[in-house]
Design an enzyme around this catalytic site. Structure first.
Site, PDB file in Angstrom:
ATOM      1  N   THR A  14       0.822  -1.209   0.000  1.00  0.00           N
ATOM      2  CA  THR A  14       0.000   0.000   0.000  1.00  0.00           C
ATOM      3  C   THR A  14       0.859   1.264   0.000  1.00  0.00           C
ATOM      4  OG1 THR A  14      -1.553  -1.239   1.341  1.00  0.00           O
ATOM      5  CG2 THR A  14      -1.920   1.130   1.196  1.00  0.00           C
ATOM      6  N   ARG A  46       8.900  -8.593  -4.225  1.00  0.00           N
ATOM      7  CA  ARG A  46       8.906 -10.050  -4.414  1.00  0.00           C
ATOM      8  C   ARG A  46       7.675 -10.542  -5.159  1.00  0.00           C
ATOM      9  NH1 ARG A  46      12.197 -11.512   1.160  1.00  0.00           N
ATOM     10  NH2 ARG A  46      14.144 -10.845   0.211  1.00  0.00           N
ATOM     11  N   GLU A 128      10.530   9.998   8.818  1.00  0.00           N
ATOM     12  CA  GLU A 128       9.319  10.760   9.169  1.00  0.00           C
ATOM     13  C   GLU A 128       8.069   9.880   9.119  1.00  0.00           C
ATOM     14  OE1 GLU A 128       7.401  13.163  10.723  1.00  0.00           O
ATOM     15  OE2 GLU A 128       8.764  14.648   9.831  1.00  0.00           O
ATOM     16  N   GLY A 133       2.439   8.977  10.293  1.00  0.00           N
ATOM     17  CA  GLY A 133       1.962   9.113   8.914  1.00  0.00           C
ATOM     18  C   GLY A 133       2.223  10.478   8.336  1.00  0.00           C
ATOM     19  N   GLY A 187     -10.875  -3.043   7.971  1.00  0.00           N
ATOM     20  CA  GLY A 187      -9.469  -2.959   7.567  1.00  0.00           C
ATOM     21  C   GLY A 187      -8.652  -2.021   8.439  1.00  0.00           C
ATOM     22  N   LYS A 205       7.107   3.688  18.155  1.00  0.00           N
ATOM     23  CA  LYS A 205       7.077   5.101  17.762  1.00  0.00           C
ATOM     24  C   LYS A 205       7.537   5.994  18.911  1.00  0.00           C
ATOM     25  CE  LYS A 205       3.287   4.211  14.529  1.00  0.00           C
ATOM     26  NZ  LYS A 205       1.817   4.107  14.418  1.00  0.00           N
TER      27      LYS A 205
END
Lengths: 430, 430
Positions: A14, A46, A128, A133, A187, A205
Site C-alpha cells: 500500500t 517479491r 518521518e 503518517g 481494515g 514510535k
C-alpha cells in the site's frame, strides 16, 4: 541545470504504491519546490506490484539489487519486518545511498547501529513516515522546536487503538471485542491485532520520539507498555462523568531523575486538544520551555499520508538539508539518561472498584489509600446491583509504587472484587 | 571542531529579549543539536535594552552598525515597522548576512524585493516567527508537506481576535466593545487594536501562507479583509444553536480559476479542530492531496513562542539546510496565478435578519433568495420582541456575487432592518 536524482523503492505494498504514485503524480509540483529531477530508477518487490503502474521502471525480484544499483541515490525501504530490512538498509548505506524508511520497528530496534553506519558513510537515514503518517512530527521536533528544551511528548500514535476507543465511546455499550471485530472488518485492524491494541506499535514510535525529543539513545526494551483490551464501556462512561475521555497515549517526559517512557490508556480532560482526536486520526502534543504547548494533528496511516512523509524526506535529501542527523543531535550531543520504571511515575489515577454493598467497605478502602499517602480528588459511588456497587475514585498525583502498594492491600479486602481497574490520568494543556 | 557563528539582534523589545535569553539559556541544548557555537556578537537597539542582560555584548544605538559588523553572520530583525526594517534587511543581505525576521508586514509587503536580493547574495531570509509564533507552520508547509499539492490553508492566526471571540462566546451577553476593553487591560490587544481586530495582521500572515502553499508571488493588496467588530453575542448564540463556533480565519484556497485570499469571521462546525482553539492560541489547518487534513496548534505570540521560531530559523541556517528558498519554491517554480475576488468565492452563508413581525416577510425573503439560486439549509425564527423578529438562515453553497445581489434586494424590503448580518460558513475536516 537540473540534476537527476535516482530513487529506488523496495516493497510495493500500500505505502510503496502510494509513494510511487505520489512521486509520479506530483512530479511537476516537486520540481517547482526542488529544482531537481527526481526519478524512480528501480523498484524491488517479491510479488507483482499492485496499485501502481511500474511500466518503464526496472523491477527486481531480488530487493538487494536495488541497494546495489549505482543509479539509485536514495533507497526507500518499505518492505517491513526487521531482519531483511536491516540487511537491506545496511547494504544501501554501505553503498553510499541515503535511506528513507517508514519502518518503526526497524528504527526502534536497530536505529543505533544504522545511524552509526550512516554517519560513517556520510549519508542520511530519515524516517518521518515511521511515526505519525502524514504529520511532520519528526521535522517539527527535530527542527521546528530545535531551540527548546522539550519537557514532554504525548501522542495518539496508533490509529487502530484510537478508532476502537472512539467507537466504544460513541456506542456506549459495545465492548472491546465487538468493536475490534468491526475494526478488523473495516481494515483498520489486522487479523492479529496484538501489535496495535497491546501498544507495541506505539512503543516503537514512542522510542523514536523520545530520542528525538531528549537526545537520548533508543530504549525500546524499557518502554512500559499497556494495551486497551481491559477498557470497558463502564470505564468510558465513568470517565466521561468525571469530565475525561480515555485515549491510548504514548508519553515520554523528562524528569529530574530520568526519562519516562510509557504507553497506556489515559484519562485526558475532555476539553483538551488530545481528547478531540477521534477515529483513526493521530495527534502529538509537545510541551517545551520556549514554545509552550504545540499540537500536531493528522492521519497517522494510509497510502497517501505515509507517502507524503516518505516523499518529504526524499525532498529534504534532494534540497540538501544535510546538516541534521537522523535524531537531530550530534554524535556527541546524544546523552545517556536513566529510563524511569513505571513505579517511579507520578500522576493521578482513576480507580474502578467493584465491591459488595456492605457497610464499612468504603471506609476500609479510603483508610488504605490514606495510609499510602493517596488522597481522593473525586469519588462516584454507583448504584448497587444485586448487592454490588462500583466505587470510582480519582486520586491526587501519586507515585505509582504507592498506588500499586495500596491496590495490593485493597485487593485483599474481603468485599472487593478482583482485579481492580486502574487507569492513569494526565492533563497536558498547561 | 566547532565553528563560531555570530548572531546580531536588532530590536530588544519583548521578542528581542526573548530571543536573546533563549539563545543564552538553551545554549548547551542548541550545541547538542547543531555542534556549533552560536554567539550573540552585537545587539542594536535605540533604547536601553530591558528584559535581558546584555552585559558583555556590544550594544549599538545605530542598528545599521549590526548590519555592517563583519562578526555578524546572521542578523535577526525584530525592530518592527516596514521602512527602516526594509533598509536594515537589505543592507544586511547586501553584506552577505543571513536574515531572520518576525516581521509579517515587512515580508508581506516587501518580500519579493528581499527574496530577490537574498538570491543574488546567496543568503537565506527566514520568517517562521512572522506567522504563528511557536507553531512551525512555515516549516511544515514548505518542507513537511513538500510532496503535496496544497488545496487549502485556513488558520486562526491572530490571537487578539480569537481571544475576543472566545470571551464573547463564554460570557454569552458581552459585546465586542466590552471584551475588547478587557483584552486591552490584559495586554492582549493594543491601544489601537485596528491591525488585529480588523484582520490586517491576519492578512499579512495569510499572504505569506498563500505564497508558501501555492508557490505564488505575494499579493497582500488583493486579500479580502473583514474584521470581527460587527459580530454580536446574538450571532455567537445563534451559531451555537446551529452547531457552529464563530472564528476569525484567514483562508487561502486554490480553485480552478485562481486562488482565494480572504480574512473574515467564519462559522466553523463545533466538532472540528479549529472550533476547539480558544483564547490567544493559534492553529492552522492544511488540506493537501496526499497527507489529507493536518492541523498545527500552539501559541501564536509572546516572547517564548516567537523566540522559539526565531531561534529555530537560526539553527536551520547553522545546520546548513541551505537548499530551501524562503518560500520553498525555486525562482522558476514561483508561478503567477489569478487572485479571486470575494464575489467569486463559493461557500455557505449565515444570515441574521431583523424584521418586523408582519405576515409575508419570510415569504418575500425566501422568494428573493430563490430567485438568486440560493436555497435555505436551515432556518430559525426567533420570538418577536415588540413586533420584531430575528430570522436566522443558513444557505447552501452559493457564489458570493449571488448572495450580495440577494442581500441588496432583501435590504430594500419594507419590513427588513438594515444592515443585514451575514457571515461566511466553512467546513474543513473532510
Amino acid at each position: 541545470m537540473m540534476t537527476k536524482i535516482g530513487v529506488g523503492i523496495c516493497g510495493i505494498g500500500t505505502v510503496g504504491a502510494g509513494t510511487f504514485n505520489l512521486l509520479q503524480d506530483n512530479s511537476a509540483e516537486i520540481r517547482r519546490r526542488t529544482g531537481q529531477d527526481i526519478q524512480i530508477v528501480r523498484v524491488g518487490c517479491r510479488k507483482d506490484p499492485e496499485g501502481c503502474d511500474v511500466s518503464g521502471v526496472p523491477v527486481s525480484r531480488d530487493i538487494f539489487e536495488v541497494a546495489n544499483d549505482p543509479a539509485v541515490d536514495i533507497l526507500v525501504e518499505l518492505i517491513g519486518g526487521t531482519e531483511t530490512a536491516l540487511e537491506l538498509v545496511k547494504l544501501a548505506v554501505s553503498n553510499g545511498k541515503h535511506v528513507i524508511t517508514a519502518n518503526k520497528a526497524l528504527m526502534a530496534l536497530h536505529g543505533a547501529e544504522i545511524f552509526e553506519l550512516a554517519a560513517q558513510y556520510q549519508v542520511q537515514v530519515k524516517f518521518e513516515a515511521a511515526i505519525a503518517g502524514g504529520i511532520p512530527i519528526v521535522k517539527s521536533l527535530r527542527e521546528g522546536l530545535a531551540a527548546n528544551k522539550i519537557h514532554l511528548v504525548a501522542g495518539i500514535i496508533n490509529g487502530t487503538s484510537n478508532f476502537i476507543l472512539t467507537e466504544m465511546a460513541k456506542a456506549g455499550n459495545r465492548n472491546f471485542a465487538e468493536v475490534l471485530e468491526e475494526a478488523q472488518a473495516l481494515g483498520y485492524a489486522e487479523a492479529d491485532p496484538t501489535f496495535d491494541v497491546e501498544g507495541i506499535d506505539a512503543a516503537h514510535k514512542l522510542t523514536l520520539l523520545s530520542s528525538i525529543a531528549f537526545g537520548i539513545p533508543l530504549h525500546f526494551d524499557e518502554v512500559f507498555t499497556e494495551g486497551i483490551s481491559s477498557i470497558t464501556p463502564e470505564d468510558i462512561e465513568y470517565a466521561r462523568e468525571l469530565g475525561y475521555q480515555i485515549k491510548h497515549l504514548g508519553i515520554t517526559r523528562e524528569m529530574p531523575g530520568g526519562v519516562e517512557l510509557r504507553v497506556h490508556p489515559t484519562l485526558v480532560p475532555a476539553t483538551e486538544m488530545l481528547a478531540q482526536v477521534d477515529g483513526v486520526m493521530n495527534a502529538v502534543l509537545v510541551q517545551s520551555d520556549a514554545a509552550g504547548v504545540t499540537v500536531y494533528y493528522g492521519a497517522g496511516a494510509g497510502a497517501g499520508p505515509t507517502a507524503s512523509a516518505v516523499v518529504a524526506d526524499i525532498i529534504d535529501v534532494v534540497r540538501g538539508s544535510s546538516g541534521t542527523t537522523s535524531l537531530g543531535f550530534t554524535a556527541d550531543g546524544l546523552h545517556e539518561k536513566t529510563i524511569l520504571s513505571i513505579e517511579e511515575v507520578c500522576c493521578s489515577h482513576y480507580l474502578n472498584l467493584h465491591v459488595q454493598d456492605v457497610p464499612g467497605v468504603l471506609a476500609s478502602i479510603s483508610t488504605i489509600l490514606g495510609q499510602n499517602n493517596i488522597s481522593i480528588e473525586a469519588l462516584i459511588q454507583k448504584d448497587a446491583r444485586r448487592g454490588a456497587a462500583a466505587i470510582v475514585i480519582l486520586t491526587n498525583d501519586v507515585m505509582e509504587a504507592d498506588l500499586q502498594n495500596a491496590l495490593m492491600q485493597i485487593s485483599g479486602l474481603p468485599h472487593v472484587e478482583n482485579p481492580i481497574q486502574h487507569i492513569r490520568v494526565e492533563s497536558f494543556d498547561d
